[in-house]
Structures are given as C-alpha cells and as structure tokens.
Write an enzyme that holds these catalytic residues in place. Structure first.
Site, short mmCIF file in Angstrom:
data_model
loop_
_atom_site.label_atom_id
_atom_site.label_comp_id
_atom_site.label_asym_id
_atom_site.label_seq_id
_atom_site.Cartn_x
_atom_site.Cartn_y
_atom_site.Cartn_z
N LYS A 118 37.70 64.72 44.52
CA LYS A 118 36.49 64.03 44.06
C LYS A 118 36.36 62.59 44.56
O LYS A 118 35.25 62.12 44.81
CB LYS A 118 36.41 64.05 42.53
CG LYS A 118 36.00 65.39 41.96
CD LYS A 118 35.79 65.28 40.45
CE LYS A 118 35.22 66.55 39.89
NZ LYS A 118 34.84 66.43 38.48
N ASP A 152 28.36 65.11 36.64
CA ASP A 152 29.17 65.36 35.43
C ASP A 152 28.61 64.68 34.18
O ASP A 152 28.54 65.28 33.11
CB ASP A 152 30.62 64.89 35.65
CG ASP A 152 31.40 65.85 36.53
OD1 ASP A 152 31.03 67.03 36.61
OD2 ASP A 152 32.39 65.40 37.16
#
Ligand code: ATR
Length: 279
Positions: free
Chosen positions: A69, A106
């Site tokens: 990420k 997210d």
C-alpha cells in the site's frame, strides 16, 4: 484468451485469502457487465514490473493490499489528495493513455458502512479510535470529514498515535494514553477498533465498555470472526455494533465506481454470500 470489457485485479503478498474477487465479480454478474476481477500474488521486488504489466494487459485498474500500500506510490504517475494525506494507496486507476492514479477508499468505505448501518450514530460526542496503523489513519481521515468535533486516538505505542494526530488531525485529534482508554469510553459516541486484536488467533482487545453511554456505537474493522469479543461485549451491554465486512464491501464499491463509473452496494445476495464464509 477472452477479451473482457471490464478488467481489474488485486495485488498482495500473500493474496490467497482476499475476498475482493468474490465482491467485484458479484457486481459484474449483478450488473450484467462483461468483467473479470482476479487476484495476483506479487512479491515486493516484483511490484514495478507488475504495475507496468497491468498497463499492457489493459486492466482498468487494481486494488493494492499488504504489503504494497505504501510502496506502490513510488510507481504511480499521480496520487489523489486523500491518499497522499494517508500515505497509502489501495486503489489504482489506469487511464486510456496508461497514466496511473492512486486513490485510497478505506476511510470512505468505513464511514459509508457506518452511516448505512447506524444512520443516527452520535456525532455530538468524540469518536475514539483504537490503534495507530494504516487502518487507524483511514478511520481518522474518514471521520474527520464528518461533522464531529474531536477524534480521540489511543495506541499501545503512544508516539504512533501522536504522529497520526500531528500529521492528519488539523487540531481536531486528541491522544489518549493507552492506560486511560477505559476512561475515554465514557465520553465517546463511537468506538472504532483498528488493531488486529480480536482477530482469529489474536488476543481480544481489553476495553471496559461498562461506562459507555447507551447510544454509543462500537465498530470493529476485524471481520474474522464477524462478532469479535469486543462486539460481543458491546452487544451484551445493549450497545449498537458495526461489523468489519461492510467496510471491506464499501471500499470495494468506491473502487468499482472509480474504474467503471457504476454505483454498486452491499446488496442482500452479497451479504448472504460473504457472511456464509464466516459462520
Ligand atoms: P494496519 O496498517 O493494518 O492498521 P499495523 O500498522 O500493523 O496495521 O497496526 C496494527 C495496530 O495494532 C497498531 O496500532 C498496533 O499497536 P503498536 O503501534 O503499539 O504496535 C496494534 N497492536 C497490535 N498488537 C497489539 C497488542 N498486542 N496490544 C495492543 N495493540 C496492538
């Protein structure tokens, strides 16, 4: 090989247990789209080559999970402001000309799930975030975009909580000592566990909910098991709970929208399919 009009994938190392293909392929079926979403195991030293390969394969984009990420950011042409603030990317869009843009869905997913499950969650009191990793940053950024005045954060390693507050809090985050977390419960309208505690194979999160107000909402981003020890004790206290699967679905829905422009959601068939995996 078949030429799909809609193609995407998720990369990670390991990747076998990812639920993202189940979720996205469900939406392709539901919306009658000629699409395919698969998972690719990509070792850390193969990340740059994987990104280049996806461009030539004609993927519309890809999701990024552990451990890529942060690292993927160095291989992208552009980073959206929210992902830049988070320092992590979970969704990449590949433009017609091969330009890559990194997003982070997210935090949006967490808040969407919260609003869908408990539309009247108390915003007049602070939220309390437990943990200070990537998921905590996502939760903080998502919640700070909402109409709540203060987000409290507590973490076993205090300095990490302080860094989150300093870097993204814009004066609206307060650090609570790990030892004082039970006291912070009293003031909180929302409690979010972003640590791994409570996950299968991990110890439970020790948090005394005894002094929580009766309208407090307890949210666990852990979804294996769905009802973590924290959520079980919240339920036993009569508090409203939010399980972690919805966040996974809503961050995926936001990615689907970025790639394909389609609004998708947590429909009943998807819920039944996913929940069956955890019972
Ligand atoms: P992610 O990026 O997925 O959120 P992470 O960066 O590994 O994951 O963060 C894990 C979080 O769980 C951290 O807040 C970690 O606390 P530390 O910063 O002190 O390491 C927390 N955590 C993990 N194991 C823990 C434990 N046994 N007790 C308390 N907190 C724990």
């Amino acid at each position: 090989m078949k030429n799909y009009s809609h193609m995407a994938a998720v990369i990670g190392w390991p990747i076998e247990h990812s639920l993202s293909p189940d979720i996205h392929n469900h939406w392709f079926r539901m919306h009658g789209l000629d699409g395919m979403y698969d998972k690719r195991a990509v070792k850390p030293d193969a990340l740059a080559a994987a990104v280049e390969g996806f461009k030539t394969e004609g993927l519309r984009g890809f999701n990024v999970t552990v451990p890529h990420k942060e690292a993927v950011m160095a291989h992208l042409d552009k980073i959206a402001p929210l992902a830049r603030q988070m320092g992590a990317v979970n969704t990449v869009l590949i433009g017609e000309d091969g330009t890559t843009t990194g997003f982070n869905t997210d935090g949006i997913g967490l808040v969407k799930n919260l609003k869908e499950t408990v539309p009247d969650w108390p915003t007049d009191r602070p939220a309390l975030i437990i943990g200070a990793g990537g998921a905590a940053r996502a939760a903080a950024l998502g919640l700070l975009q909402e109409n709540i005045s203060v987000v409290m954060i507590t973490n076993r390693t205090r300095e990490k909580a302080q860094a989150v507050a300093d870097e993204i809090g814009r004066g609206r985050m307060a650090v609570v000592d790990w030892e004082a977390r039970d006291t912070a419960v009293t003031a909180a309208g929302l409690i979010v566990n972003t640590t791994v505690l409570g996950m299968k194979g991990q110890p439970a999160l020790e948090l005394d909910l005894g002094a929580a107000a009766s309208d407090t909402v307890v949210y666990d981003i852990v979804y294996q098991p769905l009802m973590t020890p924290l959520l079980q004790s919240a339920k036993a206290r009569g508090l409203r709970v939010v399980t972690g699967l919805g966040m996974l679905v809503h961050q995926a829905a936001a990615a689907f929208k970025i790639w394909f422009g389609e609004e998708v959601g947590y429909d009943k068939a998807l819920r039944t399919m996913l929940e069956a995996k955890f019972t």
